[in-house]
Design a protein around this motif. Sequence first.
Motif: not given
Length: 252
Positions: A10-16, A18-26, A241-243
Amino acid sequence: MSPDIPGETHPLRRLLPDEAETTVAEQVAELDLKDLAHPDRPYLILNFATTLDGRAAIDGRSGPIGSRTDAEMLQRLRTRFDAVMIGAGTMRAERYGRVVADQARRERRERLGLPHDPLVVIVSGRLDLPWDAPLFSEGGRVLVFTASDQEPPAVEASLRVVRHEGRVEMAEALRYLRRERGIRALLCEGGPRLHSELWSLGLVDELFLTVAPKLTGAGPSILEGELPAPTPLQLAWLLEQDGELFGRYRRA
C-alpha cells in the motif's frame, strides 16, 4: 485481520525523517535486525495498534482497530524476525493461525537467512490456551513458557513447553530464547499486560505503533500496568495514509 495477500503493498506518505512517497514493502525492507541482538537476549520490538483514545481492542480484539495497510505492515514485519511472541490472552482472543501464511513470504525469509517459519512464543502462566486454534494444527513451531505443571494435548505443530517456578520470568525467558534457541530478533504482538511487563523490565528496544483515526471509549489501553518511570522515545519514522499513522520509535 485482513488476509495475507501475496504481493499486496500500500502507498503511504512518509512524514519523517524525510517527506516522500513510500510503501509498506519499502519501509519494512529496510529492517535488518539480526545483528542488533544483545549477548543475553534478542533485539525486541513491540507492535500494536491503538485508537486515538489509546484503546488496544474493539469488542475484545485488536484486528478491527487497524486498516488493511496495518494488516500488511504486521504481516511484513513478521517476515523479518526469528520469532513472534504473544500472551495467552491475545492467543485466546485472536486464535492465531500460521503467522506467515504465504509460501512465497516464507521462502523470502529463507533468502534473508531466517527460518522458514518464525518460532511462535506464547507466554501462558496457567497453560490455558485454545488448543483447537489453527496455530496448533497448521504446522510451524511453537514454544510455550508457563508456570503450570499440566501437560498440553497432542497437536500437529512442533510444540515445546518451558516451565518456570511460580510465574514466568520474562528476563529469564528472553535469555533462554537467545542462548538456547538462537533467537536474535523478536517481535512481540501483545497483549497490553505482556507489553507493560516487558517495558517495566527494560527489555524493549523499539516500538511499532499504529494510531487509527477511531474513537471507542472502552476497552484495555495499549499498556496495562504501571511503569517504574516515564520512558523517553525517539521517533525513527512516521508514515501516514488516510489519517492512519504508523510510527517507529526507539528508546532514547
